[in-house]
Design a protein around this motif. Structure first.
Motif, short mmCIF file in Angstrom:
data_model
loop_
_atom_site.label_atom_id
_atom_site.label_comp_id
_atom_site.label_asym_id
_atom_site.label_seq_id
_atom_site.Cartn_x
_atom_site.Cartn_y
_atom_site.Cartn_z
N ILE A 34 37.44 46.81 11.16
CA ILE A 34 37.64 48.14 10.57
C ILE A 34 39.01 48.66 11.00
O ILE A 34 39.36 48.63 12.19
CB ILE A 34 36.56 49.13 11.05
N CYS A 37 40.46 53.40 13.26
CA CYS A 37 39.26 53.80 14.01
C CYS A 37 39.52 54.87 15.07
O CYS A 37 38.62 55.16 15.86
CB CYS A 37 38.62 52.58 14.66
N GLY A 42 36.64 56.04 10.14
CA GLY A 42 36.72 54.76 10.84
C GLY A 42 36.05 54.80 12.20
O GLY A 42 35.33 53.87 12.59
N ALA A 46 32.70 52.61 13.08
CA ALA A 46 32.73 51.62 14.16
C ALA A 46 31.54 51.82 15.10
O ALA A 46 30.83 50.86 15.45
CB ALA A 46 34.04 51.72 14.93
N ALA A 58 37.58 46.92 16.05
CA ALA A 58 38.09 48.22 15.64
C ALA A 58 39.60 48.30 15.85
O ALA A 58 40.08 48.24 16.99
CB ALA A 58 37.39 49.32 16.44
N VAL A 110 36.99 46.38 6.53
CA VAL A 110 36.91 47.71 5.92
C VAL A 110 38.29 48.35 6.04
O VAL A 110 38.72 48.73 7.13
CB VAL A 110 35.85 48.59 6.61
N ASN A 112 40.04 51.14 6.01
CA ASN A 112 39.85 52.58 6.11
C ASN A 112 41.12 53.33 6.49
O ASN A 112 41.28 54.50 6.16
CB ASN A 112 38.76 52.86 7.13
N MET A 269 29.60 53.25 3.33
CA MET A 269 30.33 52.14 3.95
C MET A 269 29.36 51.13 4.56
O MET A 269 29.53 49.91 4.44
CB MET A 269 31.27 52.67 5.02
#
Length: 319
Positions: A34, A37, A42, A46, A58, A110, A112, A269
């Protein structure tokens, strides 16, 4: 006839619910990468996926973000420094991820990470206003995705791209909407390209949530900063007191539409990462579902007239 159609609809909804309720197995063996974060979506995602048992990787921009996430998570979670606008940083993250996931590959990425600035009329901006944001919100998404794509293909995993309703409809000038339209195009082409490899590509398109982009103070400060740097002839085009009226209108509408429950986005998500049969697109937020997406399907003359009707008026005779 009516009961027949109603029965078919109920059957379809039941089938869809059953299909979407199935979750992937062996969560403890699956790594999820991700970006962004430090805070916001995010950070919450996480912690949420870590609590569900996934092995979360992360990416954080700051050391403070890494430390705070470590304190709130289990030892399954790994943090790493990541600047998505810097290819060297993206490459270093990729090398570490390859070591962590091994032969299993990477289950999901992801995308983000992003920055958001309130919109402004296009003629208030310079090309430099676009470059910095596009480097993070669009080029960063592409760079991160390409860096781990071989690992995703190995796991027959998935790519989750965080866009916005403003990747579907453009109400303001500025680089934010441009970047999100770009994410949508990248997402759609990637979904088709990777389908033969068993890789799923999903898109999250949130509406208005209480983040920096809807913060009244940030909206006012950014609008005033842009106005103050304009040459006088451009200010004259918009008329006296335009910026005060425009900011007042924008802040009021943002406050009216903003949703405080960030978990609506997180659950979308989560579903994109964990569902055996995820949706192609997710639209968290009541405004996304009932205002922005319906507007995006209407003819341009309809959306244009509605947007202009509720926009601050330019009080100048030449217009």
């Amino acid at each position: 006839m009516f009961l027949y159609i109603l029965g078919l609809l109920l059957l379809w909804f039941a089938h869809r619910w059953f299909k979407e309720s199935k979750r992937v197995s062996n969560k403890g063996d699956k790594h999820v990468y991700i970006t962004g974060c430090d805070t916001g979506f995010g950070h919450l995602l996480a912690k949420h996926l870590d609590a569900l048992g996934f092995r979360v990787i992360a990416g954080c921009y700051t050391e403070k973000g890494e430390n705070e996430l470590k304190k709130a998570s289990s030892d399954r979670l790994t943090t790493l420094h990541l600047d998505v606008s810097d290819s060297v940083s993206v490459g270093q993250a990729r090398a570490l991820i390859k070591t962590l996931v091994g032969e299993k590959g990477l289950w999901a990425v992801v995308n983000n990470a992003g920055i958001s600035v309130p919109g402004a009329p296009t003629d208030w901006l310079t090309v430099e206003d676009y470059k910095g944001l596009l480097a993070v919100n669009l080029v960063g998404v592409i760079d991160v995705t390409l860096s781990v794509l071989p690992l995703i293909k190995k796991a027959r995993g998935r790519v989750v791209n965080v866009s916005s309703v403003f990747g579907r409809i453009s109400l303001f000038g500025g680089p934010y909407g441009v970047s999100k339209y770009g994410v949508e195009a990248f997402n759609d082409s990637l979904r088709l390209n990777l389908a033969p490899f068993g890789v799923k590509v999903l898109c999250i398109e949130p509406g208005f949530f209480r983040t920096n982009v809807t913060d009244p103070q940030i909206i006012k400060e950014n609008g005033k900063r842009l106005w103050d740097r304009l040459p006088q002839d451009v200010k004259d085009d918009y008329g006296e007191n335009y910026v005060e009226r425009a900011l007042q209108t924008l802040v009021a509408k943002c406050q009216l539409l903003t949703d405080d429950d960030l978990m609506k986005v997180i659950y979308c998500m989560e579903h994109a990462v964990t569902a055996v049969h995820p949706r192609t697109r997710y639209s968290p937020g009541w405004d996304a579902k009932f205002i922005w997406l319906p507007l995006s399907y209407m003819p341009s003359f309809v959306t244009d007239s509605l947007v202009l009707k509720f926009s601050p008026k330019i009080n100048v005779s030449m217009f």
